[in-house]
Write a protein that holds these residues in place. Structure first.
Motif, PDB file in Angstrom:
ATOM      1  N   VAL A 108       0.973  -1.313   0.108  1.00 18.78           N
ATOM      2  CA  VAL A 108       0.094   0.113   0.021  1.00 18.78           C
ATOM      3  C   VAL A 108       0.933   1.354  -0.013  1.00 18.78           C
ATOM      4  CG1 VAL A 108      -1.746   1.242   1.423  1.00 18.78           C
ATOM      5  CG2 VAL A 108      -1.805  -1.003   1.301  1.00 18.78           C
ATOM      6  N   PRO A 109       0.707   2.368  -0.918  1.00 23.61           N
ATOM      7  CA  PRO A 109       1.621   3.431  -1.019  1.00 23.61           C
ATOM      8  C   PRO A 109       1.756   3.934   0.343  1.00 23.61           C
ATOM      9  CG  PRO A 109       0.212   3.195  -2.768  1.00 23.61           C
ATOM     10  CD  PRO A 109      -0.249   1.918  -2.047  1.00 23.61           C
ATOM     11  N   PHE A 110       2.912   4.459   0.609  1.00 18.47           N
ATOM     12  CA  PHE A 110       3.282   4.926   1.909  1.00 18.47           C
ATOM     13  C   PHE A 110       3.439   4.199   3.274  1.00 18.47           C
ATOM     14  CE2 PHE A 110       1.208   8.314  -0.813  1.00 18.47           C
ATOM     15  CZ  PHE A 110       2.028   9.152  -1.003  1.00 18.47           C
ATOM     16  N   LEU A 121       1.952  -2.615   5.520  1.00 20.48           N
ATOM     17  CA  LEU A 121       0.827  -2.979   4.997  1.00 20.48           C
ATOM     18  C   LEU A 121       0.673  -3.208   3.479  1.00 20.48           C
ATOM     19  CD1 LEU A 121      -2.408  -3.011   5.863  1.00 20.48           C
ATOM     20  CD2 LEU A 121      -2.697  -0.849   5.143  1.00 20.48           C
ATOM     21  N   SER A 122       0.036  -4.465   2.843  1.00 16.82           N
ATOM     22  CA  SER A 122       0.050  -4.671   1.635  1.00 16.82           C
ATOM     23  C   SER A 122      -1.135  -5.221   1.370  1.00 16.82           C
ATOM     24  CB  SER A 122       0.969  -5.636   1.070  1.00 16.82           C
ATOM     25  OG  SER A 122       1.087  -6.952   2.096  1.00 16.82           O
ATOM     26  N   TYR A 163      -8.007  -8.676  -0.092  1.00 11.10           N
ATOM     27  CA  TYR A 163      -7.125  -8.962   1.127  1.00 11.10           C
ATOM     28  C   TYR A 163      -6.256  -7.868   1.573  1.00 11.10           C
ATOM     29  CZ  TYR A 163      -8.671 -14.165   0.513  1.00 11.10           C
ATOM     30  OH  TYR A 163      -9.309 -15.090   0.450  1.00 11.10           O
ATOM     31  N   LEU A 164      -6.179  -7.763   2.773  1.00 18.35           N
ATOM     32  CA  LEU A 164      -5.184  -6.956   3.449  1.00 18.35           C
ATOM     33  C   LEU A 164      -4.213  -7.912   4.236  1.00 18.35           C
ATOM     34  CD1 LEU A 164      -7.193  -3.812   4.602  1.00 18.35           C
ATOM     35  CD2 LEU A 164      -5.232  -3.919   2.756  1.00 18.35           C
ATOM     36  N   GLU A 177      -3.695 -11.500   8.153  1.00 18.91           N
ATOM     37  CA  GLU A 177      -4.228 -11.416   6.920  1.00 18.91           C
ATOM     38  C   GLU A 177      -5.793 -11.658   7.168  1.00 18.91           C
ATOM     39  OE1 GLU A 177      -2.406 -13.726   3.687  1.00 18.91           O
ATOM     40  OE2 GLU A 177      -0.992 -14.298   4.849  1.00 18.91           O
ATOM     41  N   GLY A 178      -6.492 -10.723   6.333  1.00 19.23           N
ATOM     42  CA  GLY A 178      -8.050 -10.857   6.308  1.00 19.23           C
ATOM     43  C   GLY A 178      -8.567 -10.481   4.876  1.00 19.23           C
TER      44      GLY A 178
END
Length: 460
Positions: free
Chosen positions: A152-154, A159-160, A187-188, A199-200
Motif C-alpha cells: 500500500v503506498p506510503f 501493509l500490503s 485481502y489486506l 491477513e484478512g
C-alpha cells in the motif's frame, strides 16, 4: 473465448522469440476400487480429472506450457494447456487447462481454463477456503488480479494488499444453461514485529444470468443494470424472479478469510479461518458457529521425515437457524432455488469436497445432498529418503443431510489416503503408489489403489 484466443496467440508468439523454459509433463495412472465408485481421496481435489463413478480407470494426463518468469514489475507472460483422457467403465476426454496470461508491474490479466495456487502443502481438505477448492474442473474465465501482495503506498513497510476480479462461464450441462459466475476478492496483510503476519479478506461469488429449464422462470436478467445488482449484492428489480426481489439477485455466496502466521527458526506456523455466507445472515455472522478452522506447520528443512503437518475442523450445521430469532429459513450452503445445480461444475463440487454427494438427475447436477456436517481432518507429508516422498491424510465426517431433508440416522464416514512418490534422476520416469479407503456407516467399506508413471521434460 475471443479474449482467451487472442492472449494465447500472443503468448505463443512471445515464447517462440524468447529464451524461456518450456515444460512438458506426461503421466499415466491406473486406478482400481473394490466398490462401484472411487474412494474419496482418490477422486477429491484433483481438478475434476477423476470422475467418481466406476471401479477402474486408466487416466492419461499431458501438460505443456511456460510459467511466469519473475515476480517483479517487468513485463511477463505465462501460458499452458492440459488434456486428460480417462478410459474405464465410462470413458471421457477433457481439456482441463488452456490459458494465457500477461502481467506488468505486479498486475496480471489471465484468460481461459486454469488452476488456482495450492496452499498448506496440499494437505487441506479445501485449500484453506470453503468456497474455493481444487476439486472441480476449471471453468472458462477472465481474471484481472494482482500477482500476490502489493504494498500500500506510503505504508509498504507493514501493509500490503491483493485483489482479484473475474468473470466466468459455467458451460457444462446444468439446470440453468449458460449461467455466469462472477468472482472478486480483496485481502489486506499486516506485517508485525517478531515475524508475525495477519491477513484478512473477503471472497464473493455470484451465479447470474442464463436460461432456466423451469418454464416459469426462463431467461434470467443479464443486462448492464442487472449486472450491477448481481456484483453489488443488491436485491433484484422488477425483471428478476420473486425470490431475487425478496432476497438478493442471483446465487450469492462467499467467505470471510482470516490468517495469522508466525515464523520460527524451524519453520512457519499458520492458523486460518474460513467463514461461509450465502446472504446477509452469513455476512453479519449470524451463523457464527459455522467455520473451517485450520492449523498448519511447514518445516524449513525439506529433507525431514515430516516437512508439513495440518489439522482442520469444519462445522456447517447451524446455517443461521437459532431459536427465538425471526428468520427460521436455513442458508442451505451451496444450494439454490433458481440455480438448482448449486455450486457445482461438471457434476463436481467447486467448494469443499466434504459437501457431498452431488445429486445427479437426468444427467444434470441438482445441488448438494448433505450440507450440514462436522469434520476433523489431519494431513502429514515428508521425505522417507532423498528420492522417496510420502503423504498421508485421515478425515472423519459426520453428515446430517440438508435442513429440510435430514439423514436419519446421520451418516459417518472415515476416509484415509497414503501416497508414496519416487523420483530419482537415475530413472527416466517417476513412480507413484497411492492407497485409499472409506468406511461409511450407510454404504459400507471401499478400498482403492492408484499406480502412476510420470515424466517431466524442461528445455529452452
Amino acid at each position: 473465448m475471443k479474449y482467451c484466443l487472442s492472449i494465447l496467440l500472443l503468448a505463443l508468439v512471445l515464447s517462440a522469440t524468447s529464451q524461456r523454459t518450456f515444460r512438458i509433463e506426461l503421466s499415466n495412472s491406473t486406478l482400481a476400487a473394490a466398490d462401484s465408485v472411487m474412494p474419496f481421496w482418490l477422486q477429491a481435489n484433483r481438478h475434476g480429472k477423476v470422475q467418481p463413478a466406476g471401479s477402474w480407470l486408466n487416466l492419461s494426463d499431458l501438460y505443456l506450457g511456460q510459467s511466469w518468469r519473475t515476480s517483479g514489475t517487468a513485463p511477463d507472460y505465462t501460458w499452458g494447456a492440459n488434456g486428460v483422457a480417462g478410459f474405464g467403465e465410462r470413458s471421457y476426454f477433457q481439456l482441463n487447462q488452456a490459458f494465457a496470461g500477461v502481467s506488468y508491474r505486479g498486475w496480471a490479466l489471465t484468460a481461459g481454463l486454469f488452476h488456482d495456487s495450492t496452499y498448506y502443502s496440499g494437505l487441506s481438505t479445501t485449500n484453506g477456503n470453503l468456497a474455493r477448492s481444487r476439486n472441480a474442473r476449471p471453468h472458462p474465465r477472465l481474471r484481472f488480479a494482482t500477482r500476490g501482495y502489493k504494498p500500500v503506498p506510503f505504508l509498504d513497510s507493514w501493509l500490503s494488499f491483493r485483489a482479484e476480479y473475474e468473470e466466468g462461464l459455467l458451460n457444462d450441462e446444468r439446470y440453468v444453461e449458460g449461467a455466469h459466475l462472477h468472482h472478486k476478492s480483496f485481502y489486506l496483510r499486516v506485517s508485525l514485529p517478531r515475524q508475525w503476519e495477519l491477513e484478512g479478506g473477503l471472497e464473493h461469488f455470484v451465479m447470474w444470468g442464463g436460461t432456466s429449464r423451469n418454464e416459469n422462470i426462463g431467461r434470467l436478467p443479464a443486462g448492464p443494470k442487472a449486472y450491477l445488482h448481481y456484483v453489488l449484492g443488491k436485491s433484484g428489480s422488477d425483471e428478476f424472479p420473486l425470490t431475487d426481489r425478496l432476497n438478493v439477485a442471483g446465487n450469492q455466496l462467499g467467505t470471510y478469510q482470516f490468517r495469522a502466521s508466525k515464523m520460527f527458526a524451524a519453520g512457519k506456523a499458520t492458523f486460518y479461518l474460513s467463514h461461509p455466507f450465502e446472504d446477509l445472515s452469513g455476512m453479519n455472522w449470524r451463523n457464527w458457529p459455522d467455520n473451517l478452522l485450520g492449523l498448519h506447520f511447514r518445516f524449513n528443512d525439506n529433507s525431514r521425515l515430516i516437512t508439513g503437518v495440518l489439522y482442520e475442523f469444519t462445522n456447517t450445521r447451524q446455517q443461521s437457524i437459532r431459536g427465538g430469532w425471526d428468520r427460521q429459513e436455513p442458508d442451505s450452503y451451496y444450494n439454490h432455488g433458481v440455480y438448482r445445480s448449486g455450486y457445482t461444475y461438471d457434476g463436481q463440487m467447486m467448494g469443499s469436497p466434504l459437501f457431498f454427494p452431488v445429486v445427479i438427475t437426468d444427467g444434470i447436477a441438482r445441488g448438494i445432498r448433505s450440507n450440514q456436517l462436522v469434520a476433523h481432518h489431519v494431513g502429514v507429508r515428508g521425505m522417507l529418503s532423498d528420492h522417496l516422498a510420502w503423504k498421508g491424510m485421515l478425515t472423519r465426517v459426520q453428515h446430517e443431510g440438508a435442513y429440510f431433508s435430514p439423514y436419519s440416522p446421520v451418516q459417518r464416514q472415515l476416509s484415509a489416503l497414503l501416497e508414496i512418490n519416487y523420483a530419482n534422476p537415475r530413472l527416466p520416469v517417476g513412480l507413484g503408489l497411492s492407497a485409499a479407503a472409506d468406511n461409511n456407516s450407510a454404504t459400507g467399506r471401499n478400498l482403492g489403489v492408484m499406480f502412476s508413471v510420470s515424466k517431466t521434460v524442461m528445455f529452452r
